[in-house]
Design a protein around this motif. Structure first.
Motif, PDB file in Angstrom:
ATOM      1  N   VAL A 155     -30.935 -97.423 -54.121  1.00  0.00           N
ATOM      2  CA  VAL A 155     -30.636 -98.839 -53.807  1.00  0.00           C
ATOM      3  C   VAL A 155     -29.695 -99.059 -52.158  1.00  0.00           C
ATOM      4  CG1 VAL A 155     -29.003-100.626 -54.563  1.00  0.00           C
ATOM      5  CG2 VAL A 155     -29.979 -99.350 -56.169  1.00  0.00           C
ATOM      6  N   ARG A 156     -28.895 -97.966 -52.039  1.00  0.00           N
ATOM      7  CA  ARG A 156     -28.251 -97.898 -50.701  1.00  0.00           C
ATOM      8  C   ARG A 156     -29.251 -97.855 -49.616  1.00  0.00           C
ATOM      9  NH1 ARG A 156     -27.007 -94.446 -47.075  1.00  0.00           N
ATOM     10  NH2 ARG A 156     -28.242 -92.982 -47.946  1.00  0.00           N
ATOM     11  N   GLU A 157     -30.257 -96.917 -49.879  1.00  0.00           N
ATOM     12  CA  GLU A 157     -31.114 -97.016 -48.741  1.00  0.00           C
ATOM     13  C   GLU A 157     -32.002 -98.030 -48.579  1.00  0.00           C
ATOM     14  OE1 GLU A 157     -33.702 -93.547 -50.025  1.00  0.00           O
ATOM     15  OE2 GLU A 157     -32.327 -91.986 -49.527  1.00  0.00           O
ATOM     16  N   HIS A 158     -32.284 -98.885 -49.712  1.00  0.00           N
ATOM     17  CA  HIS A 158     -33.129-100.031 -49.411  1.00  0.00           C
ATOM     18  C   HIS A 158     -32.327-101.069 -48.911  1.00  0.00           C
ATOM     19  CE1 HIS A 158     -36.152-103.206 -50.395  1.00  0.00           C
ATOM     20  NE2 HIS A 158     -35.066-103.968 -51.114  1.00  0.00           N
ATOM     21  N   ALA A 181     -29.740-100.850 -46.972  1.00  0.00           N
ATOM     22  CA  ALA A 181     -29.723-100.227 -45.434  1.00  0.00           C
ATOM     23  C   ALA A 181     -30.927-100.991 -44.579  1.00  0.00           C
ATOM     24  CB  ALA A 181     -29.664 -99.001 -45.167  1.00  0.00           C
ATOM     25  N   LYS A 182     -32.140-100.893 -45.373  1.00  0.00           N
ATOM     26  CA  LYS A 182     -33.427-101.204 -44.623  1.00  0.00           C
ATOM     27  C   LYS A 182     -33.225-102.884 -44.580  1.00  0.00           C
ATOM     28  CE  LYS A 182     -36.160 -97.235 -45.933  1.00  0.00           C
ATOM     29  NZ  LYS A 182     -37.391 -96.868 -46.920  1.00  0.00           N
ATOM     30  N   VAL A 183     -32.818-103.504 -45.684  1.00  0.00           N
ATOM     31  CA  VAL A 183     -33.039-105.025 -45.583  1.00  0.00           C
ATOM     32  C   VAL A 183     -31.919-105.415 -44.448  1.00  0.00           C
ATOM     33  CG1 VAL A 183     -32.261-106.982 -47.012  1.00  0.00           C
ATOM     34  CG2 VAL A 183     -33.592-105.085 -48.263  1.00  0.00           C
ATOM     35  N   SER A 184     -30.784-105.015 -44.407  1.00  0.00           N
ATOM     36  CA  SER A 184     -29.912-105.397 -43.292  1.00  0.00           C
ATOM     37  C   SER A 184     -30.281-104.972 -41.851  1.00  0.00           C
ATOM     38  CB  SER A 184     -28.496-104.272 -43.539  1.00  0.00           C
ATOM     39  OG  SER A 184     -27.609-104.706 -42.533  1.00  0.00           O
ATOM     40  N   ALA A 185     -31.050-103.881 -41.677  1.00  0.00           N
ATOM     41  CA  ALA A 185     -31.755-103.609 -40.522  1.00  0.00           C
ATOM     42  C   ALA A 185     -32.670-104.679 -40.043  1.00  0.00           C
ATOM     43  CB  ALA A 185     -32.224-102.139 -40.375  1.00  0.00           C
ATOM     44  N   LYS A 186     -33.605-104.812 -41.188  1.00  0.00           N
ATOM     45  CA  LYS A 186     -34.590-105.826 -40.949  1.00  0.00           C
ATOM     46  C   LYS A 186     -34.357-107.244 -40.549  1.00  0.00           C
ATOM     47  CE  LYS A 186     -38.692-107.776 -43.398  1.00  0.00           C
ATOM     48  NZ  LYS A 186     -39.708-107.795 -44.550  1.00  0.00           N
ATOM     49  N   TRP A 187     -33.205-107.718 -41.218  1.00  0.00           N
ATOM     50  CA  TRP A 187     -33.049-109.204 -41.017  1.00  0.00           C
ATOM     51  C   TRP A 187     -31.835-109.466 -40.028  1.00  0.00           C
ATOM     52  CZ3 TRP A 187     -36.656-112.194 -42.634  1.00  0.00           C
ATOM     53  CH2 TRP A 187     -37.507-111.711 -43.461  1.00  0.00           C
ATOM     54  N   GLY A 188     -31.256-108.021 -39.765  1.00  0.00           N
ATOM     55  CA  GLY A 188     -29.881-108.069 -38.877  1.00  0.00           C
ATOM     56  C   GLY A 188     -28.784-108.914 -39.238  1.00  0.00           C
ATOM     57  N   LYS A 189     -28.514-108.636 -40.674  1.00  0.00           N
ATOM     58  CA  LYS A 189     -27.660-109.289 -41.355  1.00  0.00           C
ATOM     59  C   LYS A 189     -26.715-108.327 -42.214  1.00  0.00           C
ATOM     60  CE  LYS A 189     -29.672-114.008 -41.425  1.00  0.00           C
ATOM     61  NZ  LYS A 189     -30.460-114.767 -42.459  1.00  0.00           N
ATOM     62  N   ASN A 242     -18.578 -96.534 -46.902  1.00  0.00           N
ATOM     63  CA  ASN A 242     -18.810 -95.808 -45.585  1.00  0.00           C
ATOM     64  C   ASN A 242     -19.852 -96.731 -44.727  1.00  0.00           C
ATOM     65  OD1 ASN A 242     -16.147 -94.747 -45.559  1.00  0.00           O
ATOM     66  ND2 ASN A 242     -17.260 -92.787 -46.564  1.00  0.00           N
ATOM     67  N   GLU A 243     -20.839 -97.540 -45.445  1.00  0.00           N
ATOM     68  CA  GLU A 243     -21.931 -97.897 -44.811  1.00  0.00           C
ATOM     69  C   GLU A 243     -21.533 -99.043 -43.720  1.00  0.00           C
ATOM     70  OE1 GLU A 243     -24.978 -97.083 -45.357  1.00  0.00           O
ATOM     71  OE2 GLU A 243     -24.160 -95.261 -46.583  1.00  0.00           O
ATOM     72  N   PRO A 244     -22.366 -98.829 -42.589  1.00  0.00           N
ATOM     73  CA  PRO A 244     -22.012 -99.862 -41.342  1.00  0.00           C
ATOM     74  C   PRO A 244     -22.241-101.157 -41.776  1.00  0.00           C
ATOM     75  CG  PRO A 244     -23.839 -98.372 -40.915  1.00  0.00           C
ATOM     76  CD  PRO A 244     -23.089 -97.938 -42.196  1.00  0.00           C
ATOM     77  N   TRP A 245     -23.127-101.386 -42.629  1.00  0.00           N
ATOM     78  CA  TRP A 245     -23.386-102.806 -42.988  1.00  0.00           C
ATOM     79  C   TRP A 245     -22.798-103.489 -43.897  1.00  0.00           C
ATOM     80  CZ3 TRP A 245     -24.543-102.273 -47.922  1.00  0.00           C
ATOM     81  CH2 TRP A 245     -25.251-101.044 -48.562  1.00  0.00           C
TER      82      TRP A 245
END
Length: 206
Positions: free
Chosen positions: A141-144, A146-154, A203-206
């Motif tokens: 879930v954490r990995e997914h 992170a990808k969603v945040s990176a994809k949409w820039g949110k 500790n996640e940056p998003w």
């Protein structure tokens, strides 16, 4: 130090990121809700009415959501400088793990509150779920996310994250509380869930 930190007070809250209007199951219009937020001194409010699968809550289908977004944008434009008004939705996570709207319409929103309302009946667990077990389950879930945040820039915001204090709550957090009435109380499992959430995501940056 065995001391509690200074706790938040009601007037410390300056934003509301999960609010419903009369478009779904709320009691105020968009304008009334935003006006109340201004009166409370909020700097931001997100309008997040239910998605289409929530029939009992008058969830919005795609056509209604498009109209709703326009209405929210109109109020946001009118009150710009007084408060930030975000167009969002409380979007159901369906049984197969997909979301209730397509990516096309999700990309029009400022914020998405993803909610596992779909109730799946399951037998209660026989043992308390450990922190390590929960963290292992949360890793994909954490990995997914992170990808969603990176994809949409949110950023990803956890607005409602919790489980009831019963055994099995961490294994099946989507099961409605009414279906857990016969499950044994287990406050340790609830505590383990919150600890695993904190350790997995804090500790996640998003």
């Amino acid at each position: 130090k065995n001391e509690l930190p200074e706790l938040l007070k009601l007037n410390d809250i300056k934003a509301e990121l999960h609010a419903h209007t009369t478009a779904s199951d709320g009691v105020w219009s968009i304008r009334d809700l935003v006006s109340a937020a201004i009166d409370r001194g909020f700097h931001t409010i997100a309008i997040t009415d239910h998605s289409k699968s929530q029939h009992l809550a008058n969830g919005l289908n795609e056509e209604r959501l498009e109209q709703h977004i326009e209405a929210v944008r109109a109020v946001a434009k009118e009150l710009k400088g007084k408060i930030n008004v975000l167009a969002g939705s409380e979007v159901d996570i369906l049984v197969d793990g997909s979301l209730d709207y397509s990516n096309t319409i999700l990309n029009e929103l400022d914020i998405v509150v993803a909610s596992p309302h779909a109730s799946l009946s399951q037998e209660p667990a026989k043992a308390t779920t450990s922190v390590d077990e929960i963290r292992t389950a949360m890793e994909p879930v954490r990995e997914h996310l992170a990808k969603v945040s990176a994809k949409w820039g949110k950023p990803i915001l956890f607005i409602e994250a919790g489980v009831t204090p019963v055994r099995g709550c961490a294994r099946t957090p989507w099961v409605h509380v009414d279906e857990r009435l016969e499950w044994p109380t287990d406050q340790q499992e609830q505590a383990n869930y919150y600890q695993a959430m904190f350790e997995s995501f804090s500790n996640e940056p998003w």
